[in-house]
Write a protein that holds these residues in place. Sequence first.
Motif, PDB file in Angstrom:
ATOM      1  N   UNK A 194      55.742 110.195 -36.384  1.00 43.58           N
ATOM      2  CA  UNK A 194      56.537 108.975 -36.508  1.00 43.58           C
ATOM      3  C   UNK A 194      55.596 107.784 -36.660  1.00 43.58           C
ATOM      4  N   UNK A 195      55.782 107.006 -37.723  1.00 43.99           N
ATOM      5  CA  UNK A 195      55.001 105.798 -37.963  1.00 43.99           C
ATOM      6  C   UNK A 195      55.889 104.592 -37.670  1.00 43.99           C
ATOM      7  N   UNK A 196      55.370 103.656 -36.884  1.00 44.31           N
ATOM      8  CA  UNK A 196      56.185 102.482 -36.539  1.00 44.31           C
ATOM      9  C   UNK A 196      55.286 101.310 -36.153  1.00 44.31           C
ATOM     10  N   UNK A 197      55.880 100.133 -36.111  1.00 47.17           N
ATOM     11  CA  UNK A 197      55.152  98.928 -35.739  1.00 47.17           C
ATOM     12  C   UNK A 197      55.122  98.778 -34.228  1.00 47.17           C
ATOM     13  N   UNK A 198      53.909  98.677 -33.682  1.00 52.52           N
ATOM     14  CA  UNK A 198      53.765  98.412 -32.263  1.00 52.52           C
ATOM     15  C   UNK A 198      53.852  96.942 -31.934  1.00 52.52           C
TER      16      UNK A 198
ATOM     17  N   UNK B 240      50.511  95.692 -26.030  1.00 53.28           N
ATOM     18  CA  UNK B 240      50.313  96.886 -25.209  1.00 53.28           C
ATOM     19  C   UNK B 240      51.360  97.009 -24.110  1.00 53.28           C
ATOM     20  N   UNK B 241      51.906  95.883 -23.642  1.00 54.15           N
ATOM     21  CA  UNK B 241      52.885  95.924 -22.549  1.00 54.15           C
ATOM     22  C   UNK B 241      54.111  96.738 -22.926  1.00 54.15           C
ATOM     23  N   UNK B 242      54.644  96.503 -24.126  1.00 58.64           N
ATOM     24  CA  UNK B 242      55.838  97.238 -24.541  1.00 58.64           C
ATOM     25  C   UNK B 242      55.534  98.717 -24.699  1.00 58.64           C
ATOM     26  N   UNK B 243      54.362  99.038 -25.218  1.00 52.95           N
ATOM     27  CA  UNK B 243      53.982 100.439 -25.382  1.00 52.95           C
ATOM     28  C   UNK B 243      53.801 101.117 -24.029  1.00 52.95           C
ATOM     29  N   UNK B 244      53.208 100.395 -23.068  1.00 54.87           N
ATOM     30  CA  UNK B 244      53.055 100.936 -21.717  1.00 54.87           C
ATOM     31  C   UNK B 244      54.419 101.155 -21.067  1.00 54.87           C
ATOM     32  N   UNK B 245      55.362 100.249 -21.338  1.00 53.34           N
ATOM     33  CA  UNK B 245      56.714 100.406 -20.794  1.00 53.34           C
ATOM     34  C   UNK B 245      57.385 101.654 -21.383  1.00 53.34           C
ATOM     35  N   UNK B 246      57.134 101.909 -22.674  1.00 57.59           N
ATOM     36  CA  UNK B 246      57.674 103.126 -23.296  1.00 57.59           C
ATOM     37  C   UNK B 246      57.077 104.374 -22.650  1.00 57.59           C
ATOM     38  N   UNK B 247      55.777 104.346 -22.376  1.00 51.37           N
ATOM     39  CA  UNK B 247      55.128 105.492 -21.720  1.00 51.37           C
ATOM     40  C   UNK B 247      55.731 105.718 -20.338  1.00 51.37           C
ATOM     41  N   UNK B 248      55.916 104.621 -19.591  1.00 49.01           N
ATOM     42  CA  UNK B 248      56.487 104.734 -18.242  1.00 49.01           C
ATOM     43  C   UNK B 248      57.906 105.286 -18.292  1.00 49.01           C
TER      44      UNK B 248
ATOM     45  N   UNK C 174      46.628  96.283 -32.476  1.00 54.59           N
ATOM     46  CA  UNK C 174      47.608  96.005 -31.429  1.00 54.59           C
ATOM     47  C   UNK C 174      46.945  95.568 -30.134  1.00 54.59           C
ATOM     48  N   UNK C 175      45.648  95.769 -30.021  1.00 55.28           N
ATOM     49  CA  UNK C 175      44.945  95.479 -28.762  1.00 55.28           C
ATOM     50  C   UNK C 175      43.976  94.322 -28.870  1.00 55.28           C
ATOM     51  N   UNK C 176      43.506  94.009 -30.064  1.00 55.12           N
ATOM     52  CA  UNK C 176      42.504  92.955 -30.230  1.00 55.12           C
ATOM     53  C   UNK C 176      43.185  91.592 -30.349  1.00 55.12           C
ATOM     54  N   UNK C 177      42.778  90.657 -29.488  1.00 55.14           N
ATOM     55  CA  UNK C 177      43.311  89.300 -29.534  1.00 55.14           C
ATOM     56  C   UNK C 177      42.736  88.571 -30.743  1.00 55.14           C
ATOM     57  N   UNK C 178      43.472  87.556 -31.216  1.00 62.28           N
ATOM     58  CA  UNK C 178      43.024  86.816 -32.394  1.00 62.28           C
ATOM     59  C   UNK C 178      41.658  86.178 -32.169  1.00 62.28           C
ATOM     60  N   UNK C 179      41.402  85.739 -30.959  1.00 60.11           N
ATOM     61  CA  UNK C 179      40.128  85.093 -30.670  1.00 60.11           C
ATOM     62  C   UNK C 179      39.073  86.042 -30.148  1.00 60.11           C
ATOM     63  N   UNK C 180      39.325  87.333 -30.224  1.00 62.48           N
ATOM     64  CA  UNK C 180      38.372  88.322 -29.716  1.00 62.48           C
ATOM     65  C   UNK C 180      38.829  88.876 -28.382  1.00 62.48           C
ATOM     66  N   UNK C 181      38.244  89.977 -27.998  1.00 63.92           N
ATOM     67  CA  UNK C 181      38.606  90.613 -26.742  1.00 63.92           C
ATOM     68  C   UNK C 181      39.891  91.401 -26.865  1.00 63.92           C
ATOM     69  N   UNK C 182      40.419  91.822 -25.728  1.00 64.61           N
ATOM     70  CA  UNK C 182      41.638  92.625 -25.696  1.00 64.61           C
ATOM     71  C   UNK C 182      42.792  91.806 -25.148  1.00 64.61           C
ATOM     72  N   UNK C 183      43.978  92.136 -25.590  1.00 67.54           N
ATOM     73  CA  UNK C 183      45.177  91.445 -25.127  1.00 67.54           C
ATOM     74  C   UNK C 183      46.257  92.459 -24.777  1.00 67.54           C
ATOM     75  N   UNK C 184      47.109  92.097 -23.833  1.00 65.12           N
ATOM     76  CA  UNK C 184      48.235  92.959 -23.458  1.00 65.12           C
ATOM     77  C   UNK C 184      49.505  92.604 -24.221  1.00 65.12           C
ATOM     78  N   UNK C 185      49.383  91.689 -25.179  1.00 65.37           N
ATOM     79  CA  UNK C 185      50.562  91.167 -25.883  1.00 65.37           C
ATOM     80  C   UNK C 185      51.459  92.277 -26.410  1.00 65.37           C
TER      81      UNK C 185
END
Length: 387
Positions: free
Chosen positions: A240-244, A38-46, A25-36
């Motif tokens: 709970x198992x779910x798709x991020x 993670x943003x929705x998960x961070x919104x759930x935490x908030x 959920x965090x690794x971008x297709x081309x390498x590195x990290x992406x918020x693609x």
Amino acid sequence: MTGRTLPEHALPSWRRAVLKVGSNLLAADGGGLTTRYAQALAAFIAASHRAGREVVLVSSGAVAAGRALLRERAALGPELAARQALAALGQAPMIALWQSLSERPVAQVLLTHDDLRNRRRYLNARATLRELLMLGVLPVVNENDTVAVDELKLGDNDNLAAIVAALVDADLLLIASDVDALYNTDPRRDPAAEPIGHVPQLTPAVIAMAGGSGTGVGTGGMRTKLQAAEKAAAAGIPTALFSGREAVTVQTLEEGHLRGTLIDVAGSRMQARKYWLRHAPAGSGRISVDAGAVRALAGGRASLLPGGILDVVGEFHRGDLVEIVDVNDRPVARGLCQYGAAEVRRLMGRHSRDIASVLGYSYGAEIVHRDDLATLIGAETAGESEA
């Protein structure tokens, strides 16, 4: 797995949860990290924070982040050493990603299974995490891959998340990954595979449904997720198992509903923990308490404070399971002691506020915290025990 209708049902009521986020959920297709994702998960935490709930985040992604930073380089050396170096390098960008998305301060907590097997370090880690939650901080926990040789080989942040859930007395373990549910067969190979919405109890047949890791980015698969759920269930914590990767699925969590698989537990979290405290082998140490402490402990909601202690018999260390008895040596309770026998002897009969001045340090106001204590008598028999 696209195109299949996922079951939706209510999440169990929770006040504190551990959320595990996988590398995919965090690794971008081309390498590195992406918020693609993670943003929705961070919104759930908030949203959870705004609702008065607490979240501990267990985040993978450090190795993937480190690899992306050095993708132009050759291998660093032996595979394990290289992965450990990449983990150390990737911790900073992984934490930076979550801080950029969080409304609250983020604190990094690195743990190994050794930290959690050692009772003294276990209690220290729990005290730190509880203090961070009390301060309104978002703890981001990760395996200390730089030194955790065995754990890095297993690549198992799923199981780490289950252990952290028990560590902080969570009500719920949430595992977000690129897999949207548990299926009766492998959905990557079987178009007729059906998602399982509710697992009342993990059985060998259910565990046999799990396959291995799905990609080369993450190191865990459905099997490790079920192993984690089994550990959580032993502590009375549902999983709970779910798709991020599905924003709608993550948003549905905010509404108290799960699109995925809920793995239930038999009995409550407290029942499981109290059962363990009542029946686990205790050391030879005992703490004798006065009549007031007996009455307080019999209610089931009080901690053992130093003022009610009359005597300490035998030896024990911080984190050991000890027996608590009345003046006639009749069992009153059992619990995990936050102080060693020598320390309790110095503190008995004193006020909690004197702990730091007497010892020069403090592990907390309680000798045995109520969350770590199981009573052996009821309020109606407390008077009889004191007689």
